[in-house]
Design an enzyme around this catalytic site. Structure first.
Site, PDB file in Angstrom:
ATOM      1  N   LYS A  10       8.976 -16.515  -5.315  1.00 18.16           N
ATOM      2  CA  LYS A  10       7.868 -16.929  -6.176  1.00 18.16           C
ATOM      3  C   LYS A  10       6.520 -16.861  -5.443  1.00 18.16           C
ATOM      4  CE  LYS A  10      10.694 -19.935  -9.091  1.00 18.16           C
ATOM      5  NZ  LYS A  10      10.755 -21.247  -9.775  1.00 18.16           N
ATOM      6  N   TYR A  50      10.338 -17.081 -19.234  1.00 17.91           N
ATOM      7  CA  TYR A  50      10.681 -18.508 -19.266  1.00 17.91           C
ATOM      8  C   TYR A  50      10.730 -19.071 -20.684  1.00 17.91           C
ATOM      9  CZ  TYR A  50      10.515 -19.000 -14.180  1.00 17.91           C
ATOM     10  OH  TYR A  50      10.798 -18.919 -12.834  1.00 17.91           O
ATOM     11  N   PHE A  58       6.665 -28.939 -18.754  1.00 16.13           N
ATOM     12  CA  PHE A  58       6.103 -28.213 -17.617  1.00 16.13           C
ATOM     13  C   PHE A  58       5.915 -26.707 -17.879  1.00 16.13           C
ATOM     14  CE2 PHE A  58      10.738 -28.618 -16.984  1.00 16.13           C
ATOM     15  CZ  PHE A  58      11.115 -27.264 -16.880  1.00 16.13           C
ATOM     16  N   ARG A  86      22.956 -19.704  -6.100  1.00 18.71           N
ATOM     17  CA  ARG A  86      22.409 -21.036  -6.397  1.00 18.71           C
ATOM     18  C   ARG A  86      22.734 -22.023  -5.278  1.00 18.71           C
ATOM     19  NH1 ARG A  86      20.254 -21.605 -11.426  1.00 18.71           N
ATOM     20  NH2 ARG A  86      20.731 -23.804 -11.728  1.00 18.71           N
ATOM     21  N   THR A  92      16.796 -27.514  -7.602  1.00 21.40           N
ATOM     22  CA  THR A  92      15.434 -27.191  -8.083  1.00 21.40           C
ATOM     23  C   THR A  92      14.378 -27.991  -7.335  1.00 21.40           C
ATOM     24  OG1 THR A  92      16.340 -26.754 -10.290  1.00 21.40           O
ATOM     25  CG2 THR A  92      13.962 -27.153 -10.149  1.00 21.40           C
ATOM     26  N   ARG A 103      15.401 -23.583  -0.514  1.00 20.17           N
ATOM     27  CA  ARG A 103      14.384 -24.510  -1.035  1.00 20.17           C
ATOM     28  C   ARG A 103      14.138 -25.665  -0.069  1.00 20.17           C
ATOM     29  NH1 ARG A 103      16.493 -24.077  -7.196  1.00 20.17           N
ATOM     30  NH2 ARG A 103      15.025 -22.525  -7.958  1.00 20.17           N
ATOM     31  N   ASN A 113       8.735 -24.048  -6.013  1.00 25.98           N
ATOM     32  CA  ASN A 113      10.012 -24.183  -5.314  1.00 25.98           C
ATOM     33  C   ASN A 113      10.540 -22.889  -4.705  1.00 25.98           C
ATOM     34  OD1 ASN A 113      10.754 -23.035  -7.687  1.00 25.98           O
ATOM     35  ND2 ASN A 113      12.359 -24.495  -8.205  1.00 25.98           N
ATOM     36  N   HIS A 116      13.589 -18.352  -7.456  1.00 30.61           N
ATOM     37  CA  HIS A 116      14.311 -18.516  -8.721  1.00 30.61           C
ATOM     38  C   HIS A 116      15.708 -17.933  -8.564  1.00 30.61           C
ATOM     39  CE1 HIS A 116      15.259 -18.196 -13.014  1.00 30.61           C
ATOM     40  NE2 HIS A 116      15.708 -16.985 -12.729  1.00 30.61           N
ATOM     41  N   GLU A 127      17.900 -11.346 -17.294  1.00 28.97           N
ATOM     42  CA  GLU A 127      16.771 -11.489 -16.359  1.00 28.97           C
ATOM     43  C   GLU A 127      16.575 -10.237 -15.508  1.00 28.97           C
ATOM     44  OE1 GLU A 127      17.013 -16.358 -15.952  1.00 28.97           O
ATOM     45  OE2 GLU A 127      17.330 -15.124 -14.169  1.00 28.97           O
TER      46      GLU A 127
HETATM   47  P1  CMP Z   1      13.444 -21.834 -11.853  1.00 29.32           P
HETATM   48  O1  CMP Z   1      14.755 -21.729 -11.170  1.00 29.32           O
HETATM   49  O2  CMP Z   1      12.535 -20.665 -11.748  1.00 29.32           O
HETATM   50  O3  CMP Z   1      13.646 -22.150 -13.414  1.00 29.32           O
HETATM   51  C1  CMP Z   1      12.767 -22.947 -14.166  1.00 29.32           C
HETATM   52  C2  CMP Z   1      11.636 -23.464 -13.352  1.00 29.32           C
HETATM   53  O4  CMP Z   1      10.907 -24.517 -13.933  1.00 29.32           O
HETATM   54  C3  CMP Z   1      12.187 -24.093 -12.076  1.00 29.32           C
HETATM   55  O5  CMP Z   1      12.692 -23.091 -11.235  1.00 29.32           O
HETATM   56  C4  CMP Z   1      10.954 -24.841 -11.575  1.00 29.32           C
HETATM   57  O6  CMP Z   1      10.073 -23.994 -10.865  1.00 29.32           O
HETATM   58  C5  CMP Z   1      10.300 -25.238 -12.880  1.00 29.32           C
HETATM   59  N1  CMP Z   1      10.487 -26.671 -13.123  1.00 29.32           N
HETATM   60  C6  CMP Z   1      11.643 -27.288 -13.402  1.00 29.32           C
HETATM   61  N2  CMP Z   1      11.428 -28.611 -13.555  1.00 29.32           N
HETATM   62  C7  CMP Z   1      10.108 -28.812 -13.382  1.00 29.32           C
HETATM   63  C8  CMP Z   1       9.279 -29.953 -13.435  1.00 29.32           C
HETATM   64  N3  CMP Z   1       9.767 -31.168 -13.700  1.00 29.32           N
HETATM   65  N4  CMP Z   1       7.964 -29.782 -13.212  1.00 29.32           N
HETATM   66  C9  CMP Z   1       7.464 -28.548 -12.972  1.00 29.32           C
HETATM   67  N5  CMP Z   1       8.201 -27.413 -12.904  1.00 29.32           N
HETATM   68  C10 CMP Z   1       9.514 -27.554 -13.107  1.00 29.32           C
END
Ligand code: CMP
Length: 138
Positions: A10, A50, A58, A86, A92, A103, A113, A116, A127
């Site tokens: 990212k 997304y 968010f 994962r 996450t 992470r 984070n 993805h 995807e």
């Molecule tokens: P990702 O694996 O890319 O899939 C969805 C993304 O949403 C996740 O990683 C985070 O980057 C983002 N995300 C999930 N929960 C939150 C949150 N509470 N606040 C902000 N971003 C979030």
């Protein structure tokens, strides 16, 4: 089982010059790179990617972050790719991620984070197709 998953390094991790270190972690874990590019996502493309999160509070922040700079989508292959990747990246929220995960090592927050990973075989196919046409994959 498709044995494929989509990783994205990212914008936060790209800004911190972590692309090489993260790719090393991924390949050392036994994944094969089937496709790789660096792109700056448009707002429309990030929103579409997304879409599943569009009702989440968010969502706008997520789209803004994912369009804030270049990112590196990578199509990966390995037996049990979705679950193993994962596990490699961790939870996450980096505060909840296990020691040694990508992470835990490199992410700053739940929003920023670092990486993805697809959450199912079905979504991995969708995807990967978001970023790569058939001719882009080896
Ligand atoms: P990702 O694996 O890319 O899939 C969805 C993304 O949403 C996740 O990683 C985070 O980057 C983002 N995300 C999930 N929960 C939150 C949150 N509470 N606040 C902000 N971003 C979030």
């Amino acid at each position: 089982m498709s044995n494929k998953t989509l990783a994205i390094i990212k914008p936060d991790a790209v800004r911190k010059n972590l692309v090489g270190q993260i790719i090393t972690k991924i390949t050392e874990a036994g994944f094969t790179i089937k496709g790789l590019r660096m792109i700056h996502l448009s707002t429309d493309s990030a929103k579409a990617f997304y879409e599943v999160h569009k009702e989440r509070p968010f969502y706008n922040e997520l789209v803004e972050f994912m369009t804030s700079g270049p990112c590196v989508p990578i199509a990966l292959e390995k037996e049990n790719a979705v679950a193993d990747y994962r596990k490699l990246i961790g939870a996450t929220d980096p505060a909840q991620a296990e020691e040694g995960t990508i992470r835990k090592l490199y992410a700053d927050s739940k929003a920023e984070n670092a990486v993805h990973g697809s959450d199912s075989d079905e979504n991995a196919i969708i995807e990967i197709a978001h970023f790569f046409s058939r001719n882009d994959l080896v």
